[in-house]
Write a protein that holds these residues in place. Structure first.
Motif, PDB file in Angstrom:
ATOM      1  N   VAL A 170     -74.941  27.580  12.528  1.00  8.96           N
ATOM      2  CA  VAL A 170     -73.540  28.003  12.628  1.00  8.96           C
ATOM      3  C   VAL A 170     -72.808  27.711  11.320  1.00  8.96           C
ATOM      4  CG1 VAL A 170     -71.339  27.608  13.803  1.00  8.96           C
ATOM      5  CG2 VAL A 170     -73.450  27.745  15.137  1.00  8.96           C
ATOM      6  N   ARG A 196     -74.269  31.325  22.437  1.00  2.31           N
ATOM      7  CA  ARG A 196     -75.612  31.666  21.970  1.00  2.31           C
ATOM      8  C   ARG A 196     -76.485  30.443  21.767  1.00  2.31           C
ATOM      9  NH1 ARG A 196     -76.076  36.492  19.293  1.00  2.31           N
ATOM     10  NH2 ARG A 196     -78.297  35.964  19.223  1.00  2.31           N
ATOM     11  N   TRP A 244     -70.945  41.872  17.224  1.00  2.00           N
ATOM     12  CA  TRP A 244     -70.080  41.139  18.165  1.00  2.00           C
ATOM     13  C   TRP A 244     -68.682  41.746  18.186  1.00  2.00           C
ATOM     14  CZ3 TRP A 244     -65.806  37.908  16.974  1.00  2.00           C
ATOM     15  CH2 TRP A 244     -65.308  37.159  18.054  1.00  2.00           C
ATOM     16  N   GLY A 257     -74.654  40.319  12.705  1.00  2.00           N
ATOM     17  CA  GLY A 257     -74.262  39.630  13.932  1.00  2.00           C
ATOM     18  C   GLY A 257     -72.764  39.718  14.176  1.00  2.00           C
ATOM     19  N   PHE A 313     -76.630  28.428  19.187  1.00  4.96           N
ATOM     20  CA  PHE A 313     -77.126  28.239  17.831  1.00  4.96           C
ATOM     21  C   PHE A 313     -76.928  26.788  17.409  1.00  4.96           C
ATOM     22  CE2 PHE A 313     -77.379  32.602  15.596  1.00  4.96           C
ATOM     23  CZ  PHE A 313     -77.857  33.200  16.756  1.00  4.96           C
ATOM     24  N   LEU A 336     -71.188  31.707  18.660  1.00  6.96           N
ATOM     25  CA  LEU A 336     -72.576  31.354  18.369  1.00  6.96           C
ATOM     26  C   LEU A 336     -72.915  29.966  18.890  1.00  6.96           C
ATOM     27  CD1 LEU A 336     -73.024  32.660  14.701  1.00  6.96           C
ATOM     28  CD2 LEU A 336     -73.793  33.741  16.818  1.00  6.96           C
ATOM     29  N   TYR A 355     -73.929  30.322   8.728  1.00  5.02           N
ATOM     30  CA  TYR A 355     -73.328  31.628   8.990  1.00  5.02           C
ATOM     31  C   TYR A 355     -71.841  31.622   8.636  1.00  5.02           C
ATOM     32  CZ  TYR A 355     -77.183  34.064  11.343  1.00  5.02           C
ATOM     33  OH  TYR A 355     -78.342  34.720  11.625  1.00  5.02           O
TER      34      TYR A 355
END
Length: 303
Positions: free
Chosen positions: A25, A18, A85, A81, A20, A14, A28
């Protein structure tokens, strides 16, 4: 793959691939850490043992613990997510969370300051800056820029010297998902920024232990952190009437609402805020409508 290792690898994905934010992060990782513990209590430790029923049970237990709908929605998004993944990378046989749902978060109208309140805040900061205090000059520039450009706090603290074009009155920021955009600001913000660059930043830079291109500096000459800006704004808003969060996002909400109050196009405001969806920006039209209703009820004799 062990579930705890998968969470670490997913968090790294991430951040690195990504784009993020560090805050997202961290949130999450915390959510998925709770999932790992929940699965471990049931003797499940590897990714292939994840199932839709397990994820639903985890969310149900979270709801029974009294977590807000917004937190449950974020936990659901984190789990979906992760499982998506895992399936894409071949670390799990199937995507266990593809049908996972969470309650929609409650829709609360954001806190918005009045123009008079903003003017009072800026006047107080300007009076402090008049004394030439480097931190006072910096704080005035920060608040002027936050209100002028409706930036996120992470976008402000992430600015470098090359990010601002004082001639064109624009700032280039790196927003969510590493998306870059150019946002305008006004003459009052420009004047505050120039004063900070001329007298505030050089004084703060003298205290630095290493060279930095960061635009806003701490009292020790390092890049200013988001927590410092939160403390600044929460202190300024502490004694003002009104409910809701008292952080930098209040200035973002206020700027967006004042733009729409003044007749700005909704899509232009969307672009300025860096929202991926127009629906996210439309919350500010509801704020404008509610403010209009309040004014009507207070002023119209037959309201």
């Amino acid at each position: 793959m062990r579930l705890d290792r998968a969470v670490d690898d997913f968090a790294a994905h991430l951040a690195a691939e990504r784009g993020f934010s560090e805050h997202t992060v961290r949130a999450y990782r915390s959510d998925l850490g709770q999932l790992v513990d929940f699965a471990g209590d049931r003797g499940l430790t590897v990714t292939d043992e994840l199932s839709l029923d397990l994820l639903r049970d985890w969310l149900w237990k979270s709801s029974q613990a009294g977590l807000a709908k917004s937190t449950l929605a974020r936990r659901s998004a984190a789990a979906r997510g992760l499982t998506s993944w895992l399936a894409r990378t071949g670390s799990a046989v199937a995507d266990a969370g593809v049908r996972l749902k969470a309650p929609r978060p409650d829709q609360h109208l954001p806190r918005v300051l009045t123009r008079a309140q903003i003017e009072d805040i800026l006047a107080g900061l300007a009076a402090r800056a008049e004394a030439g205090d480097p931190e006072g000059l910096r704080d005035l520039a920060i608040v002027e820029l936050l209100y002028a450009s409706a930036l996120r706090v992470s976008e402000v603290t992430g600015l470098d010297l090359a990010s601002l074009d004082l001639g064109r009155l624009t700032v280039r920021v790196l927003g969510k998902g590493s998306k870059e955009r150019v946002v305008p600001f006004g003459v009052p913000a420009q004047k505050a920024i120039v004063r900070y660059l001329e007298a505030g930043r050089p004084a703060l830079l003298e205290r630095a232990t290493e060279v930095t291109n960061a635009f806003f500096l701490s009292r020790r000459g390092a890049r200013l952190g988001t927590r410092a800006v939160y403390r600044l704004i929460s202190g300024l808003l502490a004694d003002l009437p009104g409910s809701g969060p008292a952080g930098p996002h209040t200035l973002r909400h206020t700027a967006a609402t004042h733009l729409l109050d003044g007749g700005a196009d909704l899509r232009a405001v969307q672009e300025m805020l860096g929202h991926a969806s127009l629906g996210t920006t439309q919350i500010y039209t509801h704020v404008s409508t509610e403010r209009l209703k309040e004014s009507y009820r207070a002023a119209h004799p037959r309201a």
